[in-house]
Design an enzyme around this catalytic site. Structure first.
Site, mmCIF file in Angstrom:
data_model
loop_
_atom_site.group_PDB
_atom_site.id
_atom_site.type_symbol
_atom_site.label_atom_id
_atom_site.label_comp_id
_atom_site.label_asym_id
_atom_site.label_seq_id
_atom_site.Cartn_x
_atom_site.Cartn_y
_atom_site.Cartn_z
ATOM 1 N N VAL A 101 -0.978 4.735 -3.144
ATOM 2 C CA VAL A 101 -1.206 6.108 -3.594
ATOM 3 C C VAL A 101 -0.093 7.036 -3.104
ATOM 4 C CG1 VAL A 101 -3.718 5.785 -3.694
ATOM 5 C CG2 VAL A 101 -2.685 6.618 -1.572
ATOM 6 N N HIS A 117 -5.007 2.747 -7.842
ATOM 7 C CA HIS A 117 -5.909 3.467 -6.935
ATOM 8 C C HIS A 117 -5.616 4.962 -6.893
ATOM 9 C CE1 HIS A 117 -6.738 -0.582 -4.663
ATOM 10 N NE2 HIS A 117 -7.373 -0.498 -5.809
ATOM 11 N N CYS A 148 -12.860 27.167 -10.170
ATOM 12 C CA CYS A 148 -14.284 27.254 -10.530
ATOM 13 C C CYS A 148 -15.180 27.292 -9.296
ATOM 14 C CB CYS A 148 -14.690 26.088 -11.450
ATOM 15 S SG CYS A 148 -14.951 24.519 -10.579
ATOM 16 N N GLY A 185 3.527 -7.519 -0.686
ATOM 17 C CA GLY A 185 2.969 -6.676 0.371
ATOM 18 C C GLY A 185 1.533 -6.248 0.175
ATOM 19 N N ALA A 229 9.604 -7.228 2.670
ATOM 20 C CA ALA A 229 9.921 -6.979 1.254
ATOM 21 C C ALA A 229 11.299 -6.341 1.095
ATOM 22 C CB ALA A 229 8.852 -6.086 0.641
HETATM 23 C C1 BJW Z 1 4.371 -6.667 4.345
HETATM 24 C C2 BJW Z 1 5.215 -5.847 5.069
HETATM 25 C C3 BJW Z 1 6.558 -5.876 4.695
HETATM 26 C C4 BJW Z 1 3.257 -5.551 5.852
HETATM 27 N N1 BJW Z 1 6.951 -6.650 3.697
HETATM 28 N N2 BJW Z 1 4.789 -7.463 3.369
HETATM 29 C C5 BJW Z 1 -15.750 -8.535 -5.405
HETATM 30 C C6 BJW Z 1 -15.978 -9.201 -4.209
HETATM 31 C C7 BJW Z 1 -16.131 -8.489 -3.013
HETATM 32 C C8 BJW Z 1 -16.079 -7.111 -2.998
HETATM 33 C C9 BJW Z 1 -15.866 -6.455 -4.186
HETATM 34 C C10 BJW Z 1 -15.707 -7.151 -5.358
HETATM 35 N N3 BJW Z 1 -15.489 -6.240 -6.358
HETATM 36 C C11 BJW Z 1 -15.495 -5.007 -5.829
HETATM 37 C C12 BJW Z 1 -15.733 -5.108 -4.510
HETATM 38 C C13 BJW Z 1 -15.837 -3.969 -3.566
HETATM 39 C C14 BJW Z 1 -14.521 -3.411 -3.128
HETATM 40 C C15 BJW Z 1 -13.725 -4.516 -2.440
HETATM 41 O O1 BJW Z 1 -12.826 -5.108 -2.983
HETATM 42 N N4 BJW Z 1 -14.054 -4.752 -1.179
HETATM 43 C C16 BJW Z 1 -13.364 -5.777 -0.381
HETATM 44 C C17 BJW Z 1 -12.552 -5.096 0.730
HETATM 45 C C18 BJW Z 1 -14.378 -6.723 0.154
HETATM 46 N N5 BJW Z 1 -13.771 -2.851 -4.258
HETATM 47 C C19 BJW Z 1 -14.041 -1.640 -4.700
HETATM 48 O O2 BJW Z 1 -14.942 -0.967 -4.217
HETATM 49 C C20 BJW Z 1 -13.224 -1.130 -5.856
HETATM 50 N N6 BJW Z 1 -14.092 -0.633 -6.864
HETATM 51 C C21 BJW Z 1 -14.749 -1.428 -7.657
HETATM 52 O O3 BJW Z 1 -14.600 -2.626 -7.693
HETATM 53 O O4 BJW Z 1 -15.647 -0.759 -8.450
HETATM 54 C C22 BJW Z 1 -16.554 -1.479 -9.291
HETATM 55 C C23 BJW Z 1 -17.287 -0.444 -10.089
HETATM 56 C C24 BJW Z 1 -17.357 -0.594 -11.474
HETATM 57 C C25 BJW Z 1 -18.042 0.361 -12.234
HETATM 58 C C26 BJW Z 1 -18.643 1.452 -11.613
HETATM 59 C C27 BJW Z 1 -18.551 1.601 -10.238
HETATM 60 C C28 BJW Z 1 -17.874 0.650 -9.473
HETATM 61 C C29 BJW Z 1 -12.376 0.058 -5.411
HETATM 62 C C30 BJW Z 1 -11.361 -0.304 -4.384
HETATM 63 C C31 BJW Z 1 -10.624 0.964 -3.910
HETATM 64 C C32 BJW Z 1 -9.698 0.685 -2.760
HETATM 65 N N7 BJW Z 1 -9.309 1.919 -2.197
HETATM 66 C C33 BJW Z 1 -8.324 1.911 -1.123
HETATM 67 C C34 BJW Z 1 -8.124 3.370 -0.640
HETATM 68 C C35 BJW Z 1 -7.313 4.155 -1.691
HETATM 69 C C36 BJW Z 1 -7.127 5.560 -1.309
HETATM 70 C C37 BJW Z 1 -6.395 5.737 -0.003
HETATM 71 O O5 BJW Z 1 -5.258 5.227 0.176
HETATM 72 O O6 BJW Z 1 -6.930 6.390 0.858
HETATM 73 O O7 BJW Z 1 -7.080 1.363 -1.581
HETATM 74 S S1 BJW Z 1 -8.756 0.834 0.246
HETATM 75 C C38 BJW Z 1 -7.124 0.293 0.577
HETATM 76 O O8 BJW Z 1 -6.997 -1.133 0.326
HETATM 77 C C39 BJW Z 1 -6.235 1.004 -0.462
HETATM 78 C C40 BJW Z 1 -5.280 -0.095 -0.835
HETATM 79 O O9 BJW Z 1 -4.690 0.191 -2.087
HETATM 80 C C41 BJW Z 1 -6.157 -1.316 -0.829
HETATM 81 C C42 BJW Z 1 -5.415 -2.611 -0.732
HETATM 82 O O10 BJW Z 1 -4.729 -2.722 0.489
HETATM 83 P P1 BJW Z 1 -3.301 -3.418 0.511
HETATM 84 O O11 BJW Z 1 -2.340 -2.648 -0.282
HETATM 85 O O12 BJW Z 1 -3.439 -4.844 0.199
HETATM 86 O O13 BJW Z 1 -2.878 -3.180 2.050
HETATM 87 P P2 BJW Z 1 -3.244 -4.039 3.354
HETATM 88 O O14 BJW Z 1 -2.991 -3.177 4.523
HETATM 89 O O15 BJW Z 1 -4.569 -4.657 3.234
HETATM 90 O O16 BJW Z 1 -2.177 -5.241 3.335
HETATM 91 C C43 BJW Z 1 -0.799 -5.019 3.573
HETATM 92 C C44 BJW Z 1 -0.078 -6.339 3.381
HETATM 93 O O17 BJW Z 1 1.316 -6.123 3.477
HETATM 94 C C45 BJW Z 1 -0.435 -7.407 4.440
HETATM 95 O O18 BJW Z 1 -0.694 -8.646 3.791
HETATM 96 C C46 BJW Z 1 0.826 -7.501 5.303
HETATM 97 O O19 BJW Z 1 1.054 -8.819 5.791
HETATM 98 C C47 BJW Z 1 1.882 -7.106 4.307
HETATM 99 N N8 BJW Z 1 3.080 -6.483 4.880
HETATM 100 N N9 BJW Z 1 4.441 -5.188 6.017
HETATM 101 C C48 BJW Z 1 6.026 -7.462 3.074
HETATM 102 N N10 BJW Z 1 7.462 -5.115 5.357
#
Ligand code: BJW
Length: 243
Positions: A101, A117, A148, A185, A229
């Site tokens: 984001v 996201h 509003c 990443g 990366a």
């Molecule tokens: C490097 C590096 C370098 C470091 N070079 N690499 C199915 C199964 C289980 C659960 C669910 C499911 N379906 C849905 C869910 C629930 C939930 C979910 O997935 N939960 C799991 C955690 C269990 N999902 C949701 O709730 C989603 N909604 C949904 O599915 O709705 C269904 C629905 C339908 C209809 C009506 C209503 C609902 C929404 C998910 C929203 C996620 N939001 C966030 C916050 C965004 C806002 C904010 O930033 O504040 O998004 S959470 C957070 O995690 C953020 C990220 O985009 C997201 C992913 O994280 P990311 O990018 O992978 O980061 P990290 O920190 O986890 O990993 C970093 C990586 O980089 C690591 O691997 C490092 O090794 C690596 N790294 N330095 C290369 N230099």
């Protein structure tokens, strides 16, 4: 017919999809979510990144987002963002699908971007449904309000919320239609984004992961690059033919 070598799969790719996560911005100084130093080590996700948390205490949630906006405003896109922006003009079909984001892909020049996201730089009025760019840091008052009178929210996707339908449609379309997917990443723990590489693979794409650590995807990808990366992507992508 011979099976193309790994290099050929790269060189011959005409439809590339890229999925990025917080790790792509780590070298810009932006904290990731999980792992050492990650935001979820210091803050509880359910107290800050859920609609329930916002309903309970919008000011607290906004203080956290305002702090992140201030941190990110001081950061610059890194080499990984820049080479991905270059890549989009070198292949006929390209889509960069980001979970981030922070807006750094756009700041690096990427145009074919889907922000799954949402964006920290936009606010949404829950009453009117309007979305507005709000780039100023810090925001003059917290929580910000719409004309509003309603309390505005960040235009991001919290846990339990649906992702924007058009963004999901474009991301799934690219995953199903690409011949190469690059996954950079992301811990690949958050759905539905985490499902995209398996969808690409099931449709015949060659899947490449770039990450510091192993992820649940690591066993299914065709090519793995362990490391930063910002160091790996320039090396990988400079070998591709020009536009
Ligand atoms: C490097 C590096 C370098 C470091 N070079 N690499 C199915 C199964 C289980 C659960 C669910 C499911 N379906 C849905 C869910 C629930 C939930 C979910 O997935 N939960 C799991 C955690 C269990 N999902 C949701 O709730 C989603 N909604 C949904 O599915 O709705 C269904 C629905 C339908 C209809 C009506 C209503 C609902 C929404 C998910 C929203 C996620 N939001 C966030 C916050 C965004 C806002 C904010 O930033 O504040 O998004 S959470 C957070 O995690 C953020 C990220 O985009 C997201 C992913 O994280 P990311 O990018 O992978 O980061 P990290 O920190 O986890 O990993 C970093 C990586 O980089 C690591 O691997 C490092 O090794 C690596 N790294 N330095 C290369 N230099």
């Amino acid at each position: 017919m011979t099976t193309p070598t790994f290099d050929a799969r790269w060189r011959e790719a005409r439809r590339i999809a890229v999925l990025t996560g917080a790790g792509v911005s780590a070298e810009s100084g932006i904290p990731t979510f999980r792992g050492a130093g990650g935001l979820w080590r210091r803050y509880r996700a359910e107290e800050l990144a859920t609609p329930e948390a916002f309903a309970r205490d919008p000011r607290l949630v906004w203080e956290w987002y305002d702090w992140r906006r201030r941190v990110i405003a001081e950061c610059r896109p890194n080499a990984a963002h820049h080479v991905l922006a270059d890549l989009e003009v070198r292949v006929p079909e390209f889509l960069l699908i980001t979970q981030n984001v922070d807006g750094l892909h756009r700041r690096a020049g990427s145009q074919r971007v889907v922000e799954l996201h949402g964006s920290l730089w936009r606010v949404r009025c829950p009453a009117e449904g309007t979305v507005t760019e709000r780039p100023e840091v810090p925001l003059p008052s917290l929580p910000p309000r719409c004309a509003c009178g309603a309390v505005l929210r960040p235009d991001v996707v919290w846990f339990g919320e649906a992702l924007p339908t058009d963004a999901v449609g474009r991301a799934y379309g690219a995953a199903e239609g690409c011949d190469l997917m690059l996954v950079v990443g992301t811990s690949a723990l958050v759905q539905p984004a985490a499902a995209l590489p398996a969808i690409a693979k099931a449709h015949g794409a060659y899947v490449v992961e770039v990450n510091l650590d192993a992820t649940p995807l690591s066993h299914l990808v065709d090519e793995l690059h362990r490391g930063k990366a910002g160091e790996i992507l320039p090396r990988l992508l400079c070998a591709l033919p020009g536009p």
